[in-house]
Design a protein around this motif. Structure first.
Motif, PDB file in Angstrom:
ATOM      1  N   GLY A   1      59.133 -66.461  46.765  1.00 31.39           N
ATOM      2  CA  GLY A   1      58.045 -66.044  45.743  1.00 31.39           C
ATOM      3  C   GLY A   1      57.802 -67.213  44.938  1.00 31.39           C
ATOM      4  O   GLY A   1      56.850 -67.235  44.318  1.00 31.39           O
ATOM      5  N   THR A   2      58.748 -68.075  44.353  1.00 29.78           N
ATOM      6  CA  THR A   2      58.470 -69.307  43.507  1.00 29.78           C
ATOM      7  C   THR A   2      57.220 -70.321  44.234  1.00 29.78           C
ATOM      8  O   THR A   2      56.361 -70.515  43.368  1.00 29.78           O
ATOM      9  N   SER A   3      57.317 -70.220  45.578  1.00 29.07           N
ATOM     10  CA  SER A   3      56.267 -71.274  46.099  1.00 29.07           C
ATOM     11  C   SER A   3      54.976 -70.577  46.012  1.00 29.07           C
ATOM     12  O   SER A   3      54.010 -71.203  45.854  1.00 29.07           O
ATOM     13  N   ARG A   4      54.937 -69.092  45.742  1.00 31.49           N
ATOM     14  CA  ARG A   4      53.766 -68.441  45.701  1.00 31.49           C
ATOM     15  C   ARG A   4      53.164 -68.407  44.264  1.00 31.49           C
ATOM     16  O   ARG A   4      52.339 -68.001  43.983  1.00 31.49           O
ATOM     17  N   GLY A   5      54.249 -68.854  43.154  1.00 32.39           N
ATOM     18  CA  GLY A   5      53.650 -68.724  41.887  1.00 32.39           C
ATOM     19  C   GLY A   5      54.516 -67.298  41.243  1.00 32.39           C
ATOM     20  O   GLY A   5      54.241 -67.338  40.042  1.00 32.39           O
ATOM     21  N   SER A   6      55.204 -66.667  42.248  1.00 33.16           N
ATOM     22  CA  SER A   6      55.934 -65.661  41.433  1.00 33.16           C
ATOM     23  C   SER A   6      57.301 -65.978  40.978  1.00 33.16           C
ATOM     24  O   SER A   6      58.181 -66.516  41.616  1.00 33.16           O
ATOM     25  N   TRP A   7      57.572 -66.109  39.513  1.00 34.45           N
ATOM     26  CA  TRP A   7      58.853 -66.352  38.970  1.00 34.45           C
ATOM     27  C   TRP A   7      59.798 -65.376  39.105  1.00 34.45           C
ATOM     28  O   TRP A   7      59.764 -64.472  38.516  1.00 34.45           O
ATOM     29  N   ILE A   8      60.898 -65.634  39.822  1.00 35.22           N
ATOM     30  CA  ILE A   8      61.976 -64.663  40.273  1.00 35.22           C
ATOM     31  C   ILE A   8      63.278 -65.046  39.821  1.00 35.22           C
ATOM     32  O   ILE A   8      63.669 -66.230  40.253  1.00 35.22           O
ATOM     33  N   GLN A   9      64.067 -64.399  38.974  1.00 31.05           N
ATOM     34  CA  GLN A   9      65.367 -64.708  38.522  1.00 31.05           C
ATOM     35  C   GLN A   9      66.311 -63.769  39.521  1.00 31.05           C
ATOM     36  O   GLN A   9      66.300 -62.695  39.603  1.00 31.05           O
ATOM     37  N   ILE A  10      67.370 -64.560  40.005  1.00 29.58           N
ATOM     38  CA  ILE A  10      68.106 -63.825  40.998  1.00 29.58           C
ATOM     39  C   ILE A  10      69.368 -63.481  40.062  1.00 29.58           C
ATOM     40  O   ILE A  10      70.125 -64.109  39.354  1.00 29.58           O
ATOM     41  N   SER A  11      69.990 -62.177  40.299  1.00 27.18           N
ATOM     42  CA  SER A  11      70.713 -61.492  39.510  1.00 27.18           C
ATOM     43  C   SER A  11      72.043 -61.776  40.057  1.00 27.18           C
ATOM     44  O   SER A  11      72.322 -61.932  41.439  1.00 27.18           O
TER      45      SER A  11
ATOM     46  N   ARG B   1      59.128 -72.634  35.544  1.00 28.86           N
ATOM     47  CA  ARG B   1      58.340 -71.805  34.881  1.00 28.86           C
ATOM     48  C   ARG B   1      57.895 -72.205  33.382  1.00 28.86           C
ATOM     49  O   ARG B   1      56.514 -72.205  33.174  1.00 28.86           O
ATOM     50  N   LYS B   2      58.766 -72.959  32.915  1.00 30.96           N
ATOM     51  CA  LYS B   2      58.225 -73.628  31.333  1.00 30.96           C
ATOM     52  C   LYS B   2      57.442 -74.671  31.794  1.00 30.96           C
ATOM     53  O   LYS B   2      56.531 -74.866  30.868  1.00 30.96           O
ATOM     54  N   GLY B   3      57.775 -75.561  32.623  1.00 30.81           N
ATOM     55  CA  GLY B   3      56.829 -76.417  33.094  1.00 30.81           C
ATOM     56  C   GLY B   3      55.595 -75.991  33.232  1.00 30.81           C
ATOM     57  O   GLY B   3      54.364 -76.713  32.935  1.00 30.81           O
ATOM     58  N   HIS B   4      55.529 -75.025  34.166  1.00 35.92           N
ATOM     59  CA  HIS B   4      53.843 -74.445  34.468  1.00 35.92           C
ATOM     60  C   HIS B   4      53.284 -73.941  33.148  1.00 35.92           C
ATOM     61  O   HIS B   4      52.041 -73.975  33.016  1.00 35.92           O
ATOM     62  N   GLU B   5      54.193 -73.285  32.471  1.00 33.59           N
ATOM     63  CA  GLU B   5      53.624 -72.694  31.091  1.00 33.59           C
ATOM     64  C   GLU B   5      53.093 -73.714  30.205  1.00 33.59           C
ATOM     65  O   GLU B   5      51.909 -73.846  29.466  1.00 33.59           O
ATOM     66  N   GLU B   6      53.910 -75.084  30.366  1.00 33.16           N
ATOM     67  CA  GLU B   6      53.546 -76.110  29.475  1.00 33.16           C
ATOM     68  C   GLU B   6      52.241 -76.833  30.037  1.00 33.16           C
ATOM     69  O   GLU B   6      51.588 -77.333  29.299  1.00 33.16           O
ATOM     70  N   GLU B   7      52.312 -76.926  31.264  1.00 33.97           N
ATOM     71  CA  GLU B   7      51.324 -77.519  31.873  1.00 33.97           C
ATOM     72  C   GLU B   7      49.802 -76.938  31.608  1.00 33.97           C
ATOM     73  O   GLU B   7      48.759 -77.169  31.377  1.00 33.97           O
ATOM     74  N   THR B   8      50.156 -75.383  31.690  1.00 31.70           N
ATOM     75  CA  THR B   8      48.822 -74.338  31.349  1.00 31.70           C
ATOM     76  C   THR B   8      48.433 -74.710  29.957  1.00 31.70           C
ATOM     77  O   THR B   8      47.243 -74.710  29.536  1.00 31.70           O
ATOM     78  N   ARG B   9      49.385 -74.732  29.068  1.00 32.12           N
ATOM     79  CA  ARG B   9      49.257 -75.017  27.549  1.00 32.12           C
ATOM     80  C   ARG B   9      48.467 -76.201  27.571  1.00 32.12           C
ATOM     81  O   ARG B   9      47.447 -76.173  26.577  1.00 32.12           O
ATOM     82  N   LEU B  10      48.689 -77.166  27.939  1.00 33.03           N
ATOM     83  CA  LEU B  10      48.272 -78.557  27.735  1.00 33.03           C
ATOM     84  C   LEU B  10      46.738 -78.669  28.425  1.00 33.03           C
ATOM     85  O   LEU B  10      45.930 -79.239  27.845  1.00 33.03           O
ATOM     86  N   VAL B  11      46.577 -77.863  29.588  1.00 34.27           N
ATOM     87  CA  VAL B  11      45.291 -77.909  30.331  1.00 34.27           C
ATOM     88  C   VAL B  11      44.373 -77.127  29.263  1.00 34.27           C
ATOM     89  O   VAL B  11      43.127 -77.639  28.754  1.00 34.27           O
ATOM     90  N   ASP B  12      44.814 -75.952  28.577  1.00 41.92           N
ATOM     91  CA  ASP B  12      44.027 -75.215  27.611  1.00 41.92           C
ATOM     92  C   ASP B  12      43.682 -76.217  26.315  1.00 41.92           C
ATOM     93  O   ASP B  12      42.603 -75.959  25.851  1.00 41.92           O
ATOM     94  N   GLN B  13      44.894 -76.804  26.203  1.00 46.23           N
ATOM     95  CA  GLN B  13      44.635 -77.860  24.970  1.00 46.23           C
ATOM     96  C   GLN B  13      43.597 -78.721  25.185  1.00 46.23           C
ATOM     97  O   GLN B  13      42.945 -79.053  24.227  1.00 46.23           O
ATOM     98  N   ARG B  14      43.682 -79.463  26.258  1.00 50.38           N
ATOM     99  CA  ARG B  14      42.711 -80.230  26.626  1.00 50.38           C
ATOM    100  C   ARG B  14      41.042 -79.988  26.460  1.00 50.38           C
ATOM    101  O   ARG B  14      40.377 -80.462  26.073  1.00 50.38           O
ATOM    102  N   ARG B  15      41.241 -78.805  27.315  1.00 50.28           N
ATOM    103  CA  ARG B  15      39.712 -78.254  27.271  1.00 50.28           C
ATOM    104  C   ARG B  15      39.323 -77.876  25.672  1.00 50.28           C
ATOM    105  O   ARG B  15      38.005 -77.947  25.388  1.00 50.28           O
ATOM    106  N   LYS B  16      40.281 -77.426  24.947  1.00 48.80           N
ATOM    107  CA  LYS B  16      39.793 -77.018  23.360  1.00 48.80           C
ATOM    108  C   LYS B  16      39.477 -78.560  22.812  1.00 48.80           C
ATOM    109  O   LYS B  16      38.590 -78.535  22.107  1.00 48.80           O
ATOM    110  N   ILE B  17      40.582 -79.626  23.143  1.00 45.68           N
ATOM    111  CA  ILE B  17      40.159 -80.855  22.350  1.00 45.68           C
ATOM    112  C   ILE B  17      38.821 -81.120  22.636  1.00 45.68           C
ATOM    113  O   ILE B  17      37.716 -81.688  21.987  1.00 45.68           O
ATOM    114  N   VAL B  18      38.468 -81.373  24.235  1.00 49.44           N
ATOM    115  CA  VAL B  18      37.082 -81.555  24.415  1.00 49.44           C
ATOM    116  C   VAL B  18      36.067 -80.867  24.014  1.00 49.44           C
ATOM    117  O   VAL B  18      34.987 -81.334  23.330  1.00 49.44           O
ATOM    118  N   ALA B  19      36.111 -79.650  23.756  1.00 51.87           N
ATOM    119  CA  ALA B  19      35.240 -78.733  23.029  1.00 51.87           C
ATOM    120  C   ALA B  19      35.061 -79.358  21.742  1.00 51.87           C
ATOM    121  O   ALA B  19      34.058 -79.096  21.069  1.00 51.87           O
TER     122      ALA B  19
END
Length: 531
Positions: A262-272, A295-313
């Motif tokens: 699931g993680t390889s497909r981008g689904s973040w799963i925590q094992i109980s 997951r946090k790295g992916h969220e941070e990467e997404t945030r940075l990508v959005d931030q870069r887009r905003k910076i360029v704009a």
């Protein structure tokens, strides 16, 4: 507290070695208990006198015959392929045989020593080799127990006996039978003594392929049944133990495999966590920590990508506005649309826009340079209090002319630190510059400094800001993000939006921190490590 609870919970989980050892011990105990139970059951189920079903059926038929007509008795295959039976009278004469091709003769001596079909009495003849002459030992067994012996010489004469025998000697024909225990066709013989309907004594002689008497054959059946039952129950125990072991070890591995997929497909799963072995608990926790970091790295990467887009704009917008103004005014002057006497005013506007572009480009350059992983500060040892005092003094005249009040409270003693003077100067210039842009006279601009200790480390705590209108609540969390300018966080429309971002970068490169305090006005707190 959560980690402590997890550690306590983990202590309750067994290791894989402990689980395997546990089930091995349970299996061994179960095997021993099962063996004892089957042995006890076999012992109590084993009768003292047992005849095979075919012989018992034959005996019942013989007892039900009227007179001496035994032709109606059908043994089928119960006595084996070549088996048959004979009926003799008390003198050992054959009065009926089920196989007419057999012509056997007997004597009372032989009948005496034939094993009994309805009991477990067997006679064995053992040769005793001596120097002078040979001798024999006649042994009687009852249920594998010796119940009598007799010593016989080479001529068949009974020298000693503790049994009640009818004759004082044994014929050679009888001795031959006692040695080989079979008839001339190698069939085992058993006898059954009964009385017919006329009251005459009769002997049923049973010739069968099996050398075993009824007791031994039935004993083997019971033992084989017990062994088969034992194997079935053992297989059942092993299967149940295997399923339980699988649920404790294999099941968490499958859960881990599904989570990895699931993680390889981008689904973040925590094992109980459950009743898994300690080793699997550690693997699951490591995976959960890895998954959380990814997951946090992916969220941070997404945030940075959005931030870069905003910076360029934002860069495009901030450059487009002054460039459009400059281009429009220059075209208007070239086309003669602006009177000669008003041109100086428009030239001043063009100069201001060009300075804004220059400031924006310089800020972008500084921001990118500070954000580069190979950038290094030019740190030198110095008095941090004196450095702050010099920077405040350099802006004093500007603050006084603008009508602001200055409130400075700095330690009199030296506070030594290692810092980059040029970069740290930009921090104070940017924060004081924001106060000059967005506060209004006669507001107070203040800077207070003191030495604090946190976890045995010394820091210079600097509070710098103003008591102006402050920053609206909805923008306070984003003041350090690039290109957050006055029209988003204050009421004015000036600035590049990079000043506080650069200040945050510089402070963090010094190993310190900067934050906006929840106090009236606009108050920043800076922590810088000191010696």
């Amino acid at each position: 507290m959560v980690n402590k609870l997890r550690r306590l919970k983990a202590k309750g989980n067994s290791s894989i070695y402990s689980i395997i050892l546990h089930y091995s011990i349970v299996l061994v105990i179960a095997v021993l208990i099962l063996a004892v139970v089957l042995a006890v059951c076999t012992f109590f189920l084993m009768p003292e006198k047992v005849e095979p079903a075919g012989i018992r059926r034959l005996i019942r038929q013989v007892n039900n015959v009227s007179g001496d007509d035994y032709s109606s008795i059908n043994t089928g295959r119960s006595l084996g392929k070549d088996g048959y039976f004979e009926i003799t009278d008390s003198r050992a004469r054959v009065i009926y045989t089920s196989d007419s091709d057999r012509k056997n003769t007997y004597n009372k001596d032989i009948l005496q020593y034939l094993p009994m079909a309805d009991a477990n009495v067997v006679y064995d003849m053992i040769r005793l080799e001596q120097k002078e002459n040979d001798g024999f030992l006649l042994v009687r067994h009852n249920n594998d127990e010796v119940t009598g012996i007799a010593v016989v010489n080479g001529k068949g004469r009974i020298l000693f006996s503790n049994m009640k025998l009818k004759n004082s000697s044994i014929s050679s024909e009888t001795m031959n039978y006692l040695f080989y225990q079979v008839d001339s066709s190698n069939l085992f013989i058993q006898k059954y003594e009964f009385t017919n309907s006329a009251g005459s004594k009769r002997f049923l002689l049973i010739h069968s392929n099996s050398y075993e008497n009824g007791f031994i054959r039935t004993q083997r059946i019971i033992v084989m049944s017990a062994v088969i039952l034992y194997i079935i129950l053992m297989a059942l125990i092993i299967m149940l133990s295997g399923r339980k072991l699988s649920s404790r070890v294999v099941s968490p591995i499958k859960k881990l495999s599904r989570a990895i997929e699931g993680t390889s497909r981008g689904s973040w799963i925590q094992i109980s966590e459950g009743e898994e072995p300690k080793e699997m608990i550690e693997v699951i926790r490591s995976f959960n920590e890895m998954e959380d970091a990814l997951r946090k790295g992916h969220e941070e990467e997404t945030r940075l990508v959005d931030q870069r887009r905003k910076i360029v704009a934002d860069i495009s917008h901030d450059l487009k506005t002054p460039v459009t103004v400059i281009s429009g005014y220059i075209n208007a002057m070239n086309d003669g649309l602006i009177p000669e006497e008003e041109r100086p005013k428009y030239m001043e506007i063009i100069r201001e826009k060009a300075e804004l572009i220059t400031e924006l480009v310089n800020s972008i350059s500084d921001f990118s340079r500070l954000d580069h992983p190979e950038f290094e500060l030019d740190k030198r040892r110095g008095d941090l209090c004196e450095f702050i005092r010099e920077n405040v003094a350099a802006r004093y005249s500007e603050l006084e002319i603008a009508g602001f009040k200055l409130d400075a409270d700095l330690p009199d003693k030296k506070v030594m630190a290692v810092f980059d003077r040029m970069q740290l100067k930009r921090v104070f210039e940017n924060i004081l510059g924001n106060s000059l842009k967005y506060a209004a006279a006669p507001d107070t601009i203040f800077i207070h400094a003191s030495v604090v200790t946190k976890k045995q480390d010394r820091y210079m705590e600097i509070r710098i800001g103003d008591n102006g209108p402050g920053i609206p609540e909805e923008y306070r969390d984003s003041v350090f993000e690039p290109f957050v300018v006055g029209d988003e966080s204050r009421t004015s429309g000036r600035g590049t939006g990079l000043g506080l971002s650069i200040a945050k970068q510089v402070v963090e490169l010094h190993g310190g921190s900067i934050c906006l305090l929840d106090e009236p006005g606009t108050v920043f707190r800076i922590l810088l490590p000191v010696i």
